[in-house]
Design a protein around this motif. Sequence first.
Motif, PDB file in Angstrom:
ATOM      1  N   ALA A  64      61.030  26.429  15.240  1.00  0.00           N
ATOM      2  CA  ALA A  64      61.102  25.221  16.074  1.00  0.00           C
ATOM      3  C   ALA A  64      60.160  24.118  15.607  1.00  0.00           C
ATOM      4  O   ALA A  64      60.484  22.938  15.702  1.00  0.00           O
ATOM      5  CB  ALA A  64      60.833  25.573  17.529  1.00  0.00           C
ATOM      6  N   GLU A  65      58.985  24.500  15.089  1.00  0.00           N
ATOM      7  CA  GLU A  65      58.008  23.478  14.699  1.00  0.00           C
ATOM      8  C   GLU A  65      58.220  22.942  13.284  1.00  0.00           C
ATOM      9  O   GLU A  65      57.561  21.980  12.871  1.00  0.00           O
ATOM     10  CB  GLU A  65      56.576  24.010  14.849  1.00  0.00           C
ATOM     11  CG  GLU A  65      56.155  25.014  13.803  1.00  0.00           C
ATOM     12  CD  GLU A  65      56.544  26.461  14.132  1.00  0.00           C
ATOM     13  OE1 GLU A  65      56.210  27.336  13.339  1.00  0.00           O
ATOM     14  OE2 GLU A  65      57.185  26.710  15.170  1.00  0.00           O
ATOM     15  N   ASP A  66      59.132  23.509  12.533  1.00  0.00           N
ATOM     16  CA  ASP A  66      59.363  23.058  11.159  1.00  0.00           C
ATOM     17  C   ASP A  66      59.764  21.588  11.102  1.00  0.00           C
ATOM     18  O   ASP A  66      60.470  21.088  11.973  1.00  0.00           O
ATOM     19  CB  ASP A  66      60.508  23.845  10.510  1.00  0.00           C
ATOM     20  CG  ASP A  66      60.078  25.194   9.977  1.00  0.00           C
ATOM     21  OD1 ASP A  66      58.876  25.461   9.919  1.00  0.00           O
ATOM     22  OD2 ASP A  66      60.977  25.980   9.629  1.00  0.00           O
ATOM     23  N   LEU A  67      59.334  20.936  10.047  1.00  0.00           N
ATOM     24  CA  LEU A  67      59.883  19.640   9.666  1.00  0.00           C
ATOM     25  C   LEU A  67      60.946  19.925   8.616  1.00  0.00           C
ATOM     26  O   LEU A  67      60.796  20.833   7.789  1.00  0.00           O
ATOM     27  CB  LEU A  67      58.805  18.739   9.078  1.00  0.00           C
ATOM     28  CG  LEU A  67      57.638  18.386  10.001  1.00  0.00           C
ATOM     29  CD1 LEU A  67      56.623  17.522   9.265  1.00  0.00           C
ATOM     30  CD2 LEU A  67      58.138  17.704  11.255  1.00  0.00           C
ATOM     31  N   VAL A  68      62.029  19.174   8.646  1.00  0.00           N
ATOM     32  CA  VAL A  68      63.117  19.371   7.698  1.00  0.00           C
ATOM     33  C   VAL A  68      63.259  18.095   6.872  1.00  0.00           C
ATOM     34  O   VAL A  68      63.335  16.993   7.417  1.00  0.00           O
ATOM     35  CB  VAL A  68      64.449  19.681   8.417  1.00  0.00           C
ATOM     36  CG1 VAL A  68      65.565  19.882   7.404  1.00  0.00           C
ATOM     37  CG2 VAL A  68      64.301  20.897   9.326  1.00  0.00           C
ATOM     38  N   TYR A  69      63.284  18.271   5.558  1.00  0.00           N
ATOM     39  CA  TYR A  69      63.517  17.155   4.639  1.00  0.00           C
ATOM     40  C   TYR A  69      64.822  17.420   3.918  1.00  0.00           C
ATOM     41  O   TYR A  69      65.060  18.511   3.408  1.00  0.00           O
ATOM     42  CB  TYR A  69      62.353  17.005   3.652  1.00  0.00           C
ATOM     43  CG  TYR A  69      61.202  16.260   4.271  1.00  0.00           C
ATOM     44  CD1 TYR A  69      60.991  14.919   3.985  1.00  0.00           C
ATOM     45  CD2 TYR A  69      60.358  16.883   5.185  1.00  0.00           C
ATOM     46  CE1 TYR A  69      59.952  14.216   4.576  1.00  0.00           C
ATOM     47  CE2 TYR A  69      59.320  16.190   5.779  1.00  0.00           C
ATOM     48  CZ  TYR A  69      59.124  14.859   5.471  1.00  0.00           C
ATOM     49  OH  TYR A  69      58.104  14.172   6.063  1.00  0.00           O
ATOM     50  N   ARG A  70      65.695  16.413   3.875  1.00  0.00           N
ATOM     51  CA  ARG A  70      67.028  16.549   3.301  1.00  0.00           C
ATOM     52  C   ARG A  70      67.072  15.919   1.906  1.00  0.00           C
ATOM     53  O   ARG A  70      66.646  14.792   1.692  1.00  0.00           O
ATOM     54  CB  ARG A  70      68.067  15.896   4.202  1.00  0.00           C
ATOM     55  CG  ARG A  70      69.495  16.150   3.736  1.00  0.00           C
ATOM     56  CD  ARG A  70      70.532  15.924   4.806  1.00  0.00           C
ATOM     57  NE  ARG A  70      70.330  16.702   6.012  1.00  0.00           N
ATOM     58  CZ  ARG A  70      70.698  17.975   6.178  1.00  0.00           C
ATOM     59  NH1 ARG A  70      71.254  18.636   5.178  1.00  0.00           N
ATOM     60  NH2 ARG A  70      70.486  18.586   7.332  1.00  0.00           N
ATOM     61  N   HIS A  71      67.608  16.693   0.971  1.00  0.00           N
ATOM     62  CA  HIS A  71      67.832  16.260  -0.412  1.00  0.00           C
ATOM     63  C   HIS A  71      69.312  15.940  -0.567  1.00  0.00           C
ATOM     64  O   HIS A  71      70.165  16.739  -0.172  1.00  0.00           O
ATOM     65  CB  HIS A  71      67.469  17.377  -1.401  1.00  0.00           C
ATOM     66  CG  HIS A  71      66.089  17.913  -1.235  1.00  0.00           C
ATOM     67  ND1 HIS A  71      65.021  17.422  -1.945  1.00  0.00           N
ATOM     68  CD2 HIS A  71      65.600  18.894  -0.432  1.00  0.00           C
ATOM     69  CE1 HIS A  71      63.928  18.103  -1.601  1.00  0.00           C
ATOM     70  NE2 HIS A  71      64.266  19.002  -0.671  1.00  0.00           N
ATOM     71  N   LEU A  72      69.611  14.804  -1.147  1.00  0.00           N
ATOM     72  CA  LEU A  72      70.996  14.377  -1.347  1.00  0.00           C
ATOM     73  C   LEU A  72      71.325  14.316  -2.830  1.00  0.00           C
ATOM     74  O   LEU A  72      70.429  14.137  -3.666  1.00  0.00           O
ATOM     75  CB  LEU A  72      71.221  12.998  -0.710  1.00  0.00           C
ATOM     76  CG  LEU A  72      71.032  12.959   0.817  1.00  0.00           C
ATOM     77  CD1 LEU A  72      71.106  11.526   1.313  1.00  0.00           C
ATOM     78  CD2 LEU A  72      72.046  13.847   1.514  1.00  0.00           C
ATOM     79  N   PRO A  73      72.620  14.400  -3.171  1.00  0.00           N
ATOM     80  CA  PRO A  73      73.020  14.273  -4.577  1.00  0.00           C
ATOM     81  C   PRO A  73      72.633  12.914  -5.145  1.00  0.00           C
ATOM     82  O   PRO A  73      72.434  11.942  -4.382  1.00  0.00           O
ATOM     83  CB  PRO A  73      74.548  14.427  -4.520  1.00  0.00           C
ATOM     84  CG  PRO A  73      74.837  15.119  -3.240  1.00  0.00           C
ATOM     85  CD  PRO A  73      73.752  14.671  -2.294  1.00  0.00           C
ATOM     86  N   PRO A  74      72.563  12.789  -6.455  1.00  0.00           N
ATOM     87  CA  PRO A  74      72.080  11.547  -7.089  1.00  0.00           C
ATOM     88  C   PRO A  74      72.726  10.277  -6.583  1.00  0.00           C
ATOM     89  O   PRO A  74      72.041   9.304  -6.320  1.00  0.00           O
ATOM     90  CB  PRO A  74      72.375  11.762  -8.570  1.00  0.00           C
ATOM     91  CG  PRO A  74      72.438  13.231  -8.741  1.00  0.00           C
ATOM     92  CD  PRO A  74      72.933  13.802  -7.437  1.00  0.00           C
ATOM     93  N   GLY A  75      74.030  10.211  -6.403  1.00  0.00           N
ATOM     94  CA  GLY A  75      74.690   8.995  -5.974  1.00  0.00           C
ATOM     95  C   GLY A  75      74.415   8.590  -4.545  1.00  0.00           C
ATOM     96  O   GLY A  75      74.704   7.455  -4.149  1.00  0.00           O
ATOM     97  N   LEU A  76      73.845   9.521  -3.753  1.00  0.00           N
ATOM     98  CA  LEU A  76      73.580   9.226  -2.351  1.00  0.00           C
ATOM     99  C   LEU A  76      72.113   9.046  -2.015  1.00  0.00           C
ATOM    100  O   LEU A  76      71.772   8.784  -0.867  1.00  0.00           O
ATOM    101  CB  LEU A  76      74.170  10.353  -1.482  1.00  0.00           C
ATOM    102  CG  LEU A  76      75.676  10.568  -1.618  1.00  0.00           C
ATOM    103  CD1 LEU A  76      76.115  11.775  -0.798  1.00  0.00           C
ATOM    104  CD2 LEU A  76      76.432   9.320  -1.200  1.00  0.00           C
ATOM    105  N   ARG A  77      71.251   9.198  -2.995  1.00  0.00           N
ATOM    106  CA  ARG A  77      69.806   9.047  -2.755  1.00  0.00           C
ATOM    107  C   ARG A  77      69.469   7.575  -2.603  1.00  0.00           C
ATOM    108  O   ARG A  77      70.014   6.722  -3.289  1.00  0.00           O
ATOM    109  CB  ARG A  77      68.984   9.624  -3.912  1.00  0.00           C
ATOM    110  CG  ARG A  77      69.066  11.109  -3.969  1.00  0.00           C
ATOM    111  CD  ARG A  77      68.196  11.664  -5.099  1.00  0.00           C
ATOM    112  NE  ARG A  77      68.771  12.953  -5.466  1.00  0.00           N
ATOM    113  CZ  ARG A  77      68.843  13.415  -6.689  1.00  0.00           C
ATOM    114  NH1 ARG A  77      68.367  12.715  -7.684  1.00  0.00           N
ATOM    115  NH2 ARG A  77      69.388  14.580  -6.927  1.00  0.00           N
ATOM    116  N   SER A  78      68.488   7.311  -1.723  1.00  0.00           N
ATOM    117  CA  SER A  78      68.065   5.905  -1.553  1.00  0.00           C
ATOM    118  C   SER A  78      66.923   5.537  -2.459  1.00  0.00           C
ATOM    119  O   SER A  78      66.369   6.295  -3.143  1.00  0.00           O
ATOM    120  CB  SER A  78      67.654   5.648  -0.116  1.00  0.00           C
ATOM    121  OG  SER A  78      66.792   6.633   0.371  1.00  0.00           O
TER     122      SER A  78
END
Length: 173
Positions: free
Chosen positions: A159-173
């Motif tokens: 519950a306390e975890d932070l989640v960081y999302r990795h996206l494919p190259p074309g969708l990264r900001s």
Amino acid sequence: MPGHAIPTLRTRRLVLRAPVPADFDAYRDLMASSRSTFMGGPFDEARAWGLFCHDIACWTLFGHGALMIDVATTGECVGQVGINHGPLFPEKELGWLLYDGFEGQGYVTEAAAALRDWAFAELGLASLVSYFHPANARSIAVAQRLGAVRDDDAPRQDAEDLVYRHLPPGLRS
């Protein structure tokens, strides 16, 4: 894509390779130490063995798993990077660990980027996540260097975890 052959990935400075039994002692020692606190440890030897085997079994079950991180010029193993899944992880997780004394050299960022890019290219994943204890500032910084963004709506294993999302190259900001 179960049963996928375990790849060997090469970066400018690193070789990412399949785990072998000789890698277990250093892995066990890290998992028994306070360095494993943010991963739910410290762990006894039996639990560390189970986690080590999970990292390898994921290759057969899901077509991805863990790779050991070797320094190309010396062959020294400095840690591990992997894509985890199964009942322990709500989504496919890009995770890493680094052995004591190898911090601050960019090894984890380089290794995680290589495995992430392999996963998007070879497995066609829409995204990966990384789970962190909120106090694990060093790993959060790695995720941010990789371009991952915090996802407060993602399911988490704790519950306390932070989640960081990795996206494919074309969708990264």
